[in-house]
Scaffold this motif. Structure first.
Motif, PDB file in Angstrom:
ATOM      1  N   ARG A 172      50.922 150.385  38.593  1.00 21.11           N
ATOM      2  CA  ARG A 172      50.521 150.023  39.947  1.00 21.11           C
ATOM      3  C   ARG A 172      49.598 148.808  39.930  1.00 21.11           C
ATOM      4  N   GLY A 173      49.746 147.962  40.937  1.00 16.65           N
ATOM      5  CA  GLY A 173      48.852 146.822  41.067  1.00 16.65           C
ATOM      6  C   GLY A 173      49.558 145.605  41.625  1.00 16.65           C
ATOM      7  N   TYR A 174      48.867 144.465  41.537  1.00 20.27           N
ATOM      8  CA  TYR A 174      49.356 143.184  42.023  1.00 20.27           C
ATOM      9  C   TYR A 174      49.345 142.211  40.851  1.00 20.27           C
ATOM     10  N   ASN A 175      50.147 141.178  40.935  1.00 20.27           N
ATOM     11  CA  ASN A 175      50.314 140.248  39.823  1.00 20.27           C
ATOM     12  C   ASN A 175      49.658 138.908  40.106  1.00 20.27           C
ATOM     13  N   LEU A 176      49.006 138.352  39.082  1.00 22.09           N
ATOM     14  CA  LEU A 176      48.447 137.008  39.106  1.00 22.09           C
ATOM     15  C   LEU A 176      49.282 136.105  38.204  1.00 22.09           C
ATOM     16  N   LYS A 177      48.936 134.830  38.187  1.00 15.84           N
ATOM     17  CA  LYS A 177      49.655 133.914  37.301  1.00 15.84           C
ATOM     18  C   LYS A 177      49.469 134.272  35.840  1.00 15.84           C
ATOM     19  N   THR A 178      48.392 134.985  35.530  1.00 16.04           N
ATOM     20  CA  THR A 178      48.089 135.330  34.138  1.00 16.04           C
ATOM     21  C   THR A 178      48.561 136.727  33.743  1.00 16.04           C
ATOM     22  N   GLN A 221      54.144 148.183  43.552  1.00 14.87           N
ATOM     23  CA  GLN A 221      53.751 149.240  44.478  1.00 14.87           C
ATOM     24  C   GLN A 221      55.023 150.040  44.763  1.00 14.87           C
ATOM     25  N   GLN A 222      54.954 151.341  44.556  1.00 13.95           N
ATOM     26  CA  GLN A 222      56.137 152.194  44.659  1.00 13.95           C
ATOM     27  C   GLN A 222      56.336 152.688  46.083  1.00 13.95           C
ATOM     28  N   VAL A 223      57.547 152.511  46.585  1.00 14.69           N
ATOM     29  CA  VAL A 223      57.891 152.981  47.925  1.00 14.69           C
ATOM     30  C   VAL A 223      58.638 154.300  47.791  1.00 14.69           C
ATOM     31  N   GLU A 224      58.086 155.351  48.406  1.00 20.22           N
ATOM     32  CA  GLU A 224      58.681 156.685  48.347  1.00 20.22           C
ATOM     33  C   GLU A 224      59.026 157.156  49.756  1.00 20.22           C
ATOM     34  N   VAL A 225      59.558 158.362  49.852  1.00 15.96           N
ATOM     35  CA  VAL A 225      59.952 158.894  51.152  1.00 15.96           C
ATOM     36  C   VAL A 225      58.747 159.075  52.065  1.00 15.96           C
ATOM     37  N   THR A 226      57.563 159.280  51.472  1.00 16.29           N
ATOM     38  CA  THR A 226      56.353 159.486  52.278  1.00 16.29           C
ATOM     39  C   THR A 226      55.588 158.197  52.548  1.00 16.29           C
ATOM     40  N   THR A 227      56.038 157.075  51.988  1.00 12.92           N
ATOM     41  CA  THR A 227      55.348 155.801  52.196  1.00 12.92           C
ATOM     42  C   THR A 227      55.597 155.318  53.626  1.00 12.92           C
ATOM     43  N   THR A 228      54.535 155.026  54.343  1.00  6.98           N
ATOM     44  CA  THR A 228      54.662 154.624  55.744  1.00  6.98           C
ATOM     45  C   THR A 228      54.740 153.102  55.871  1.00  6.98           C
ATOM     46  N   PRO A 229      55.318 152.609  56.958  1.00  8.46           N
ATOM     47  CA  PRO A 229      55.290 151.160  57.204  1.00  8.46           C
ATOM     48  C   PRO A 229      53.881 150.603  57.226  1.00  8.46           C
ATOM     49  N   ALA A 230      52.930 151.341  57.764  1.00 11.79           N
ATOM     50  CA  ALA A 230      51.542 150.855  57.804  1.00 11.79           C
ATOM     51  C   ALA A 230      50.995 150.649  56.393  1.00 11.79           C
ATOM     52  N   GLU A 231      51.351 151.537  55.479  1.00  9.64           N
ATOM     53  CA  GLU A 231      50.879 151.403  54.105  1.00  9.64           C
ATOM     54  C   GLU A 231      51.489 150.163  53.448  1.00  9.64           C
ATOM     55  N   ALA A 236      48.156 141.081  49.595  1.00  4.66           N
ATOM     56  CA  ALA A 236      48.758 140.012  48.797  1.00  4.66           C
ATOM     57  C   ALA A 236      48.528 138.652  49.435  1.00  4.66           C
ATOM     58  N   ILE A 237      48.593 138.596  50.759  1.00  8.22           N
ATOM     59  CA  ILE A 237      48.327 137.336  51.460  1.00  8.22           C
ATOM     60  C   ILE A 237      46.875 136.925  51.278  1.00  8.22           C
ATOM     61  N   ALA A 238      45.967 137.868  51.480  1.00  4.20           N
ATOM     62  CA  ALA A 238      44.536 137.553  51.394  1.00  4.20           C
ATOM     63  C   ALA A 238      44.132 137.139  49.988  1.00  4.20           C
ATOM     64  N   ASP A 239      44.691 137.802  48.976  1.00  2.00           N
ATOM     65  CA  ASP A 239      44.283 137.539  47.588  1.00  2.00           C
ATOM     66  C   ASP A 239      45.175 136.534  46.879  1.00  2.00           C
ATOM     67  N   ARG A 240      46.255 136.093  47.557  1.00  2.00           N
ATOM     68  CA  ARG A 240      47.222 135.162  46.961  1.00  2.00           C
ATOM     69  C   ARG A 240      47.794 135.732  45.658  1.00  2.00           C
ATOM     70  N   THR A 241      48.196 136.992  45.725  1.00  3.83           N
ATOM     71  CA  THR A 241      48.793 137.657  44.576  1.00  3.83           C
ATOM     72  C   THR A 241      50.286 137.867  44.823  1.00  3.83           C
ATOM     73  N   TRP A 242      50.947 138.382  43.810  1.00  2.88           N
ATOM     74  CA  TRP A 242      52.388 138.660  43.884  1.00  2.88           C
ATOM     75  C   TRP A 242      52.574 140.165  43.995  1.00  2.88           C
ATOM     76  N   LEU A 243      53.093 140.586  45.142  1.00  3.71           N
ATOM     77  CA  LEU A 243      53.377 141.991  45.405  1.00  3.71           C
ATOM     78  C   LEU A 243      54.843 142.274  45.099  1.00  3.71           C
ATOM     79  N   ILE A 244      55.104 143.230  44.215  1.00  3.74           N
ATOM     80  CA  ILE A 244      56.463 143.660  43.906  1.00  3.74           C
ATOM     81  C   ILE A 244      56.644 145.077  44.442  1.00  3.74           C
ATOM     82  N   LEU A 245      57.547 145.237  45.389  1.00  2.00           N
ATOM     83  CA  LEU A 245      57.865 146.555  45.938  1.00  2.00           C
ATOM     84  C   LEU A 245      59.012 147.164  45.148  1.00  2.00           C
TER      85      LEU A 245
END
Length: 570
Positions: A483-489, A498-508, A516-525
């Protein structure tokens, strides 16, 4: 300098302004050929004008201007790469300007960038940064004028994009009679920035594991409509054996190589008997079948059998074939195991049949089986003729087919390996692990997928030795389930998700995107089934659509795994 950022509304020709601070430095007197700085990663594509498009134009550069003048654009293209430069000449001028400018570079607000380029000019040159904002409008910042320079002179600036800036380019504007030569552009995040390891802008990847058919039927149309390219992790052998694919090569024995044996079939015998193989004889369908005759028998047997075919261990298959015989005959399955050993299992005997008769049996493959064949043998005086063999996997969980893989690729999506059969890679024998990694790529290349340069770890399981084999096989990176977000390093062979499951909500999911936008990271769903079945790792098409809609509403760049890895540090 405290300058004015001017936003122009071209439809109304109204300009508004707000203050922004920019630091500029000029260095003159250079007589050596200009070179791009190597102290920072250059974000400007083709900064030295060396690359050409197929039509001969300069790659990733544009020409612009307005007003009444006779600007002429040109560039040199000599055998010396270092000698390519861009040039503008104006000999008649009333108003307006002319400029070369590079393709917009994605940037992050509030981050300082080092900008430099080299120029020669016989007149003063106004310099302007053009920002593209999140709403699509332009904001212009006029930098200090570049003085006339008869020798190559470096122009340098520290540029900090304003709030809501998405990208920028820079205009060096010839706005009078004169000549301007340009070369060696460079732009990069200033060393020492507190978040220099972040990306220029937040990125997102949609990754879909296991090659579920529901991804093709439910997720693909949503992605294509939004023009978002995803990475599909394909279990190569499950795909190859999907959609009722017959695992027997040349099943009706119609293909021959000009010999007395059908292609991909073999004849075998042992013991004391005078078995004679005959091919071709009249078949059940088509023209060809294979026959055995024994007129003298003491012991042993004789059989036709197809070339070994790979199967999925633990899965169920239906074996069928047609036969004629005037004696009782036997069917035997030969298993070749993953460690190279051989095992046998008798499927049963069949009574004599004077007319073509169907043999039909469902077989569950033992654990660790790699490939199989079937011996239909005769072990007595008599004759046996066989035709139309079929070995088909019985799917309980429909998967994407090879033709669907090519459709995904044609739409611009990435095909990633998810190994051959989905084992935990660090727990299996090294030889098997290498086979799963290297030959899954070969399987997919054989289907027509290309380049297959990334891998998704089954169960997120990896180790140092697994990573080394990925590198040996030519993969440029791999995605984990950490789990986490990716940087250039971030380790390219341990990308976080970030794992999407049956209980994962759109808000989450939206909160992950905002971060990811605020931190300028790479989010992989990470997604699995896209359906309404309610399995733990499933997600509904409605929620998948909601995530895609939110991405398109925000300044988050969708990338495939391969594209994201390409923006990481070497």
């Amino acid at each position: 300098y405290t300058l004015l950022a001017v936003s122009r509304d071209t439809s109304s020709n109204i300009a508004t302004s707000s203050p922004i601070t920019v630091t500029i430095a000029n260095t003159t007197g250079t007589t050596t050929p200009p070179v791009v700085s190597t102290s920072i990663r250059n974000l400007i594509s083709n900064g030295s004008f060396e690359q050409r498009n197929t039509d001969g134009s300069v790659k990733d550069w544009f020409q612009g201007g307005f007003g009444t003048n006779n600007a002429v654009f040109s560039y040199t293209a000599t055998t010396s790469d270092a000698a390519s430069i861009a040039e503008i000449n104006i000999t008649s001028y009333t108003d307006g300007d002319a400029k070369w400018f590079f393709k917009d570079v994605l940037v992050a607000p509030g981050i300082a960038y080092d900008y430099s380029m080299y120029y020669k000019s016989n007149t003063a040159i106004p310099v302007t940064v053009r920002y593209t904002m999140t709403n699509g409008s332009f904001v212009y910042v006029d930098l200090p004028i570049a003085s006339a320079a008869t020798i190559w002179t470096e122009y340098k600036a520290i540029i900090t994009p304003p709030v809501d800036a998405v990208s920028l380019t820079v205009f060096h504007r010839l706005a009078s009679v004169g000549t301007l030569q340009l070369d060696s552009y460079s732009l990069g995040i200033r060393p020492g920035n507190p978040d220099a390891n972040a990306f220029n802008q937040g990125m997102i990847s949609f990754t879909l594991d296991d090659g579920w058919l529901s991804q093709y039927t439910n997720a693909l149309p949503i992605l294509n409509t939004a023009n978002i390219k995803a990475s599909f992790g394909i279990i190569s052998q499950e795909t190859i054996q999907a959609a009722m694919t017959n695992r027997v090569s040349n099943p009706s024995l119609e293909i021959t190589s000009g010999t007395s044996t059908p292609t991909d079939w073999l004849f075998g015998t042992y013991g004391t008997n005078n078995a004679v193989a005959t091919f071709p004889v009249v078949g059940y369908e088509g023209t060809n079948a294979a026959k055995i005759d024994i007129t003298s028998y003491t012991d042993g047997d004789a059989k036709w059998f197809f070339k070994d075919t790979d199967i999925l261990a633990g899965e169920s298959y239906r074996y069928t074939s047609y036969y004629l015989s005037d004696a009782t005959t036997t069917l035997l399955m030969r298993y070749t195991m993953k460690d190279g050993s051989i095992q046998y299992a008798e499927l049963g005997t069949v009574a004599p049949a004077a007319v073509w008769t169907l043999y039909d049996r469902i077989i569950t493959m033992p654990a660790n089986t790699k490939s199989v064949t079937v011996f239909h043998y005769i072990s007595s005086v008599g004759s046996l003729t066989i035709d139309n063999a079929s070995l088909v996997r019985l799917e309980t969980e429909p998967k994407i087919t090879p033709s669907m893989v090519l459709t995904l690729q044609a739409a611009g999506h990435e095909i990633s390996s998810h190994t051959r059969t989905h084992p935990s890679l660090s727990t299996i024998a090294t030889s098997t692990m290498i086979d799963e990694i290297a030959n899954s790529r070969s399987d997919l290349l054989g289907i027509g997928a290309i380049p297959v340069s990334t891998l998704i770890y089954p169960f997120g399981d990896y180790s140092d030795s697994v990573i080394q084999e990925l590198k040996n096989a030519g993969y440029v990176g791999a995605r984990s389930v950490d789990r986490g977000y990716n940087l250039k390093t971030t380790d390219k062979y341990a990308l976080k998700i970030q794992q999407v499951e049956v209980t994962t909500t759109p808000a989450e999911i939206n909160s992950w995107i905002d971060k990811a936008i605020a931190d300028r990271t790479w989010l992989i769903l990470m997604y699995h089934q896209i359906d309404n079945n309610g399995a733990t790792l499933s997600n509904t098409p409605v929620n998948f659509q909601a995530a895609v809609n939110y991405v398109t509403s925000r300044s988050l760049i969708p990338v495939t795994l391969q594209q994201g890895i390409a923006q990481m540090n070497p």
